[in-house]
Motif scaffolding. Structure first.
Motif, PDB file in Angstrom:
ATOM      1  N   VAL A 324      -3.008   8.125   4.016  1.00 29.92           N
ATOM      2  CA  VAL A 324      -3.684   6.747   4.025  1.00 29.92           C
ATOM      3  C   VAL A 324      -2.825   5.882   3.134  1.00 29.92           C
ATOM      4  N   VAL A 325      -1.974   4.731   3.676  1.00 31.88           N
ATOM      5  CA  VAL A 325      -1.281   3.804   3.087  1.00 31.88           C
ATOM      6  C   VAL A 325      -2.031   2.619   3.115  1.00 31.88           C
ATOM      7  N   GLY A 326      -2.293   1.992   1.682  1.00 32.33           N
ATOM      8  CA  GLY A 326      -2.782   0.629   1.806  1.00 32.33           C
ATOM      9  C   GLY A 326      -1.502  -0.301   0.997  1.00 32.33           C
ATOM     10  N   PHE A 327      -2.065  -1.810   1.165  1.00 28.68           N
ATOM     11  CA  PHE A 327      -1.137  -2.732   0.557  1.00 28.68           C
ATOM     12  C   PHE A 327      -1.774  -3.534  -0.342  1.00 28.68           C
ATOM     13  N   ALA A 328      -1.089  -3.790  -1.594  1.00 30.96           N
ATOM     14  CA  ALA A 328      -1.713  -4.594  -2.695  1.00 30.96           C
ATOM     15  C   ALA A 328      -1.044  -5.864  -2.662  1.00 30.96           C
ATOM     16  N   ALA A 329      -1.471  -6.975  -2.280  1.00 30.24           N
ATOM     17  CA  ALA A 329      -0.742  -8.388  -2.237  1.00 30.24           C
ATOM     18  C   ALA A 329      -1.468  -8.828  -3.682  1.00 30.24           C
ATOM     19  N   GLU A 330      -0.324  -9.244  -4.563  1.00 33.16           N
ATOM     20  CA  GLU A 330      -0.727  -9.517  -6.041  1.00 33.16           C
ATOM     21  C   GLU A 330      -0.090 -11.002  -6.138  1.00 33.16           C
ATOM     22  N   THR A 331      -0.524 -11.620  -7.191  1.00 31.78           N
ATOM     23  CA  THR A 331       0.315 -12.874  -7.726  1.00 31.78           C
ATOM     24  C   THR A 331       0.677 -12.651  -9.217  1.00 31.78           C
ATOM     25  N   GLU A 332       0.247 -11.447  -9.891  1.00 31.32           N
ATOM     26  CA  GLU A 332       0.703 -11.340 -11.281  1.00 31.32           C
ATOM     27  C   GLU A 332       0.534  -9.908 -11.433  1.00 31.32           C
ATOM     28  N   THR A 333       1.258  -9.384 -12.635  1.00 34.82           N
ATOM     29  CA  THR A 333       1.354  -7.862 -13.115  1.00 34.82           C
ATOM     30  C   THR A 333       1.053  -7.033 -11.573  1.00 34.82           C
ATOM     31  N   ALA A 352       2.795  -2.406  -3.218  1.00 36.37           N
ATOM     32  CA  ALA A 352       2.607  -3.546  -4.096  1.00 36.37           C
ATOM     33  C   ALA A 352       3.683  -4.640  -3.583  1.00 36.37           C
ATOM     34  N   ASN A 353       3.203  -5.907  -3.379  1.00 38.83           N
ATOM     35  CA  ASN A 353       3.893  -6.733  -3.168  1.00 38.83           C
ATOM     36  C   ASN A 353       3.436  -8.272  -3.789  1.00 38.83           C
ATOM     37  N   ASP A 354       4.476  -9.082  -4.303  1.00 42.23           N
ATOM     38  CA  ASP A 354       4.079 -10.154  -4.901  1.00 42.23           C
ATOM     39  C   ASP A 354       4.104 -11.433  -3.888  1.00 42.23           C
TER      40      ASP A 354
END
Length: 409
Positions: A324-333, A352-354
């Motif tokens: 199981v692979v997820g994505f984490a779209a983040e704008t900081e840290t 993780a991607n900014d």
């Protein structure tokens, strides 16, 4: 690479048909067995005798020929090839292919074939740029039809622009490229994958909604990359404007609840990649459009939390996908938040991607990803979304190959 391969060449009615004679000769020089269908229009430019002499095979022209059908029916003709090539592919034949028409031997064979198809478009530049032709071509590409050309230059009609059929060497290179790909290892053959992509849309009323800024480019690219390695892929996508990737099963949804239900219906699977930008909250939608009241306050939107698709499927018990692979779209840290998210959701990997506005990630063609696993964090360089998808698909294939049947990947 080409020796012993079988190609069905369909020659349609354009002036570029004269190039098909050289194409036959070049393919034969490389050991390819070439059978030809010559349309009524194609026969206005090249003769059946010249095609037969170069191919050293019978030329097929008539759908209703009792002799031809008894010797080599159109079903056999369309399926005994390794590749079907349409050169030249006129605007007319592209339109018929897109519409699923079968009014002559060529279009009947194309509709009946279960083999890959490569088209070399050739037509007047205005015909090529017409929205009908471009829509037809987009439809065919979604179905997995490959293209080579056209080129730009002087056209037989006296105009200048795009529409010249690709040169014979270019068509040969495209044929070689197809067989090189088909001979490549398919390490995910026999595996099933589910990929989520795009945004989810949560209705406020019949005309308004809450959504996320996702183009679906990354998720669609992941689905295509997994399919290219042999996986049987179900792509569950929210509303997007990009074409469907070839070779995948599409399931279109709108809300987060719809997306979760579609993913659960697609199980069991070996691989799950949750790349969709799912709305965290939803509104109890009004039956009618909410109206502004003069001098009144805006309507209060009461938000409810949407189901957590990644966490739910990561904890699906016996039906949990193996990886199981997820994505984490983040704008900081970015990495820190993604590490915590992986632990909280219970998935195996997370990327993780900014997505802060300065990066141009949402809607753009590039991405910078950090792969987080049990072994730590891998910082990937900035890549196109297609290249990032191919890198992820290769890593997934390696992980599943290395794990024993009872071990998690």
């Amino acid at each position: 690479m080409l020796d012993g391969r079988r190609v069905l060449l369909i020659i349609t009615g354009g002036i570029a048909a004269y190039k098909s004679l050289e194409l036959i000769r070049r393919l034969r020089d490389r050991g390819v067995r070439v059978r030809c269908i010559l349309t009524k229009g194609g026969a206005q430019f090249v003769t059946p005798l010249s095609v037969a002499a170069l191919s050293e095979e019978k030329v097929y022209q008539d759908l209703f020929s009792l002799t031809d059908e008894s010797e080599m029916g159109h079903i056999r003709l369309s399926r005994e090839a390794d590749l079907v090539v349409v050169a030249p592919a006129t605007a007319d034949v592209l339109a018929k292919m897109a519409a699923g028409m079968a009014d002559d031997l060529a279009t009947t064979a194309l509709l009946a074939t279960d083999k890959p198809v490569l088209v070399a478009p050739a037509m007047n530049t205005m015909m090529w740029s017409h929205s009908a032709t471009q829509d037809n071509l987009a439809t065919l590409k979604r179905r997995g039809v490959r293209t080579v050309g056209p080129n730009s230059g002087d056209l037989a009609c006296g105009e200048v622009g795009a529409g010249r059929m690709a040169e014979v060497a270019e068509i040969i290179a495209a044929v070689k490229g197809f067989f090189a790909e088909s001979a490549a290892p398919r390490p995910l053959a026999g595996r099933r994958a589910v990929v989520t992509s795009g945004p989810t849309v949560e209705a406020i009323d019949p005309v308004r909604f809450i959504a996320n800024r996702s183009s679906g480019k990354q998720g669609h690219a992941v689905a295509a990359a997994l399919a290219a390695l042999g996986a049987e892929v179900t792509l569950v996508s929210g509303p997007v404007t990009i074409p469907d990737p070839a070779g995948v099963r599409m399931v279109r949804v709108e809300s987060a609840r719809d997306m979760l239900a579609a993913c659960q219906a697609a199980l069991p699977a070996d691989i799950l990649v949750c790349a969709a930008a799912v709305a965290d909250w939803r509104v109890e939608a009004a039956d009618q459009k909410l109206k502004k009241q003069p001098g009144g306050a805006p309507p209060a939107l009461v938000l409810s939390e949407n189901p957590d698709i990644l966490a739910t499927l990561s904890q699906a018990g016996a039906r949990r996908p193996r990886l199981v692979v997820g994505f984490a779209a983040e704008t900081e840290t970015v990495v820190e938040h993604a590490v915590a998210k992986r632990r909280r959701k219970g998935c195996d990997w997370i990327l993780a991607n900014d997505v802060s506005p300065a990066t141009g990630t949402f809607g753009g063609d590039d991405n910078t990803l950090h792969l987080i696993t049990d072994h730590g964090v891998e910082d990937w360089p900035r890549l196109t979304k297609q290249a990032a998808a191919e890198r992820l698909a290769a890593r997934i294939a390696e992980a599943l190959a290395a794990a024993s049947p009872k071990e998690p990947a």
